[in-house]
Design a protein around this motif. Structure first.
Motif, PDB file in Angstrom:
ATOM      1  N   ILE A 151      -7.388  10.228 -10.939  1.00 34.84           N
ATOM      2  CA  ILE A 151      -6.719  11.103 -11.899  1.00 34.84           C
ATOM      3  C   ILE A 151      -7.403  10.983 -13.248  1.00 34.84           C
ATOM      4  N   ASP A 152      -7.762  12.114 -13.818  1.00 37.07           N
ATOM      5  CA  ASP A 152      -8.470  12.115 -15.102  1.00 37.07           C
ATOM      6  C   ASP A 152      -7.537  11.857 -16.285  1.00 37.07           C
ATOM      7  N   TYR A 153      -6.287  12.252 -16.135  1.00 30.64           N
ATOM      8  CA  TYR A 153      -5.394  12.259 -17.289  1.00 30.64           C
ATOM      9  C   TYR A 153      -5.083  10.850 -17.782  1.00 30.64           C
ATOM     10  N   VAL A 154      -5.201  10.676 -19.088  1.00 32.17           N
ATOM     11  CA  VAL A 154      -4.758   9.469 -19.782  1.00 32.17           C
ATOM     12  C   VAL A 154      -3.938   9.928 -20.979  1.00 32.17           C
ATOM     13  N   HIS A 155      -2.714   9.430 -21.118  1.00 36.30           N
ATOM     14  CA  HIS A 155      -1.890   9.838 -22.259  1.00 36.30           C
ATOM     15  C   HIS A 155      -2.574   9.425 -23.558  1.00 36.30           C
ATOM     16  N   PRO A 156      -2.555  10.280 -24.569  1.00 35.31           N
ATOM     17  CA  PRO A 156      -3.240   9.968 -25.823  1.00 35.31           C
ATOM     18  C   PRO A 156      -2.816   8.645 -26.459  1.00 35.31           C
ATOM     19  N   ALA A 157      -1.587   8.218 -26.215  1.00 31.01           N
ATOM     20  CA  ALA A 157      -1.114   6.967 -26.822  1.00 31.01           C
ATOM     21  C   ALA A 157      -1.566   5.739 -26.050  1.00 31.01           C
ATOM     22  N   ASP A 158      -2.050   5.936 -24.829  1.00 34.70           N
ATOM     23  CA  ASP A 158      -2.293   4.785 -23.953  1.00 34.70           C
ATOM     24  C   ASP A 158      -3.671   4.878 -23.325  1.00 34.70           C
ATOM     25  N   ASP A 177       7.583   3.448 -22.686  1.00 33.54           N
ATOM     26  CA  ASP A 177       8.709   4.059 -21.969  1.00 33.54           C
ATOM     27  C   ASP A 177       8.285   5.464 -21.568  1.00 33.54           C
ATOM     28  N   LEU A 178       7.422   5.531 -20.557  1.00 39.98           N
ATOM     29  CA  LEU A 178       6.763   6.774 -20.182  1.00 39.98           C
ATOM     30  C   LEU A 178       6.574   6.817 -18.666  1.00 39.98           C
ATOM     31  N   ILE A 179       6.958   7.939 -18.085  1.00 38.29           N
ATOM     32  CA  ILE A 179       6.692   8.219 -16.676  1.00 38.29           C
ATOM     33  C   ILE A 179       5.870   9.500 -16.611  1.00 38.29           C
ATOM     34  N   ASN A 206       3.170   4.267 -30.841  1.00 37.54           N
ATOM     35  CA  ASN A 206       2.351   3.177 -31.372  1.00 37.54           C
ATOM     36  C   ASN A 206       2.505   1.888 -30.573  1.00 37.54           C
ATOM     37  N   GLY A 207       3.358   1.940 -29.548  1.00 32.33           N
ATOM     38  CA  GLY A 207       3.618   0.731 -28.767  1.00 32.33           C
ATOM     39  C   GLY A 207       4.660  -0.120 -29.453  1.00 32.33           C
TER      40      GLY A 207
END
Length: 332
Positions: free
Chosen positions: A191-198, A222-224, A245-246
């Motif tokens: 999977i190419d997708y990476v969330h911008p925050a992580d 806290d992300l699905i 920001n974590g």
């Protein structure tokens, strides 16, 4: 002027629809049910299993990896009665031994249990029918995978298609992502997708071919993230503790898909100082929050027995293994 305003309204509504389709924001997950008294102990007979163990559902069997064992590494039970059937997997460096056990996968058609040896970078094939009928049976090598990308956990469909969770490492980074894997060619389609925050993904992975759904539950946020089986992002689900920001907390620990429900263990406490996950959040297959089941005990690992509508858990508690009947909690 009216035409301009009309076009602006259309664009605005389109943006809202896109946001609703690709993002879900859950400010509260407060439908909490205390189920501690309904958690039932699983008696493993005289089979001694270490504290760090991983349950897997394999057809009619419950298989448990004992990561700390000095003897057999995998124990197989009847999933209906929890009666011990056999144990397998000798520790060692030999061709039919396991140096460092990784994960297991189940081939329902052949009744084969695939056991990954991360130390010798191979997969051993154990045919359970042969094991039950031949005391001298020895496993064979299913695959040697060398230095190609390989899933640290996977769901087997056939030799050319598995869905798994991959670890990508480099000198300066460690990232975990999901994808497809061809056991014959060794090709991995990640999977190419990476969330911008992580940028350094740490996820718990679950997949349901029947629902065309792959789930990544983030350990640090806290992300699905929900994908279809082609790896296309369908939706990001943000919980009440979301912080781009974590927040230094451990969030989702483990995940399973049970029928059309997603069940995940959740911590929500400081990453380095917490008592572990003691609750299960339940979502529908689209990521909508349904309820929270308060187990009241620390949950190390879990898997789902869809046929019996149970969650099987390895606990850090007076119960080492236990199950929870889900039907009365998540049938609707």
């Amino acid at each position: 002027m009216k035409l301009v305003l009309y076009l602006l309204v259309i664009l605005f509504c389109g943006a809202c629809t896109s946001r609703e389709t690709n993002e879900k924001w859950q400010n509260r997950r407060a439908n909490i049910v205390n189920v501690k008294d309904d958690v039932k102990e699983i008696d493993t007979d005289d089979v001694l299993i270490g504290a760090v163990a991983q349950p897997y559902m394999c057809g009619e069997y419950l298989a448990v990896i004992d990561y700390k064992s000095f003897d057999k590494l995998v124990h197989v039970f009847d999933k209906h009665t929890f009666k011990h059937i056999l144990s397998l997997g000798d520790i060692g460096q030999g061709p039919t031994e396991i140096a460092v056990i990784g994960s297991i996968a189940w081939n329902e058609k052949e009744h084969d249990l695939y056991v990954t040896d991360n130390g010798q970078r191979k997969i051993l094939r154990y045919n359970l029918d042969s094991l039950l009928n031949d005391s001298l049976y020895a496993p064979t090598v299913k695959l040697k995978f060398g230095n190609v990308p390989f899933p640290d956990d996977y769901y087997y469909i056939n030799d050319t298609l598995s869905y798994g969770s991959f670890v990508e490492t480099s000198i300066s980074s460690f990232k975990q992502t999901s994808g497809k894997w061809n056991m014959i060619t060794g090709e991995a389609e990640l999977i190419d997708y990476v969330h911008p925050a992580d940028k350094k993904k740490r996820v718990a992975f679950a997949v349901s071919p029947r629902n065309n759904t792959l789930v990544e539950c983030n350990r640090r946020y806290d992300l699905i993230s929900l994908y279809n089986l082609n790896g296309e992002l369908q939706c990001n689900v943000y919980g009440p503790n979301w912080d781009k920001n974590g927040d230094g907390k451990e969030h989702f620990a483990d995940a399973a898909i049970c029928g059309d429900k997603i069940v995940v263990s959740y911590t929500g406490e400081d990453w380095n100082h917490n008592d572990g996950a003691k609750i299960l959040h339940v979502f529908n297959i689209a990521g909508d929050y349904l309820k929270t089941l308060d187990i009241g005990r620390r949950i190390n690992r879990l898997c789902c027995d869809e046929e019996n509508k149970r969650i099987i858990m390895n606990l850090d508690d007076e119960y080492q293994f236990a199950y929870l009947d889900l039907e009365k909690y998540i049938s609707n």
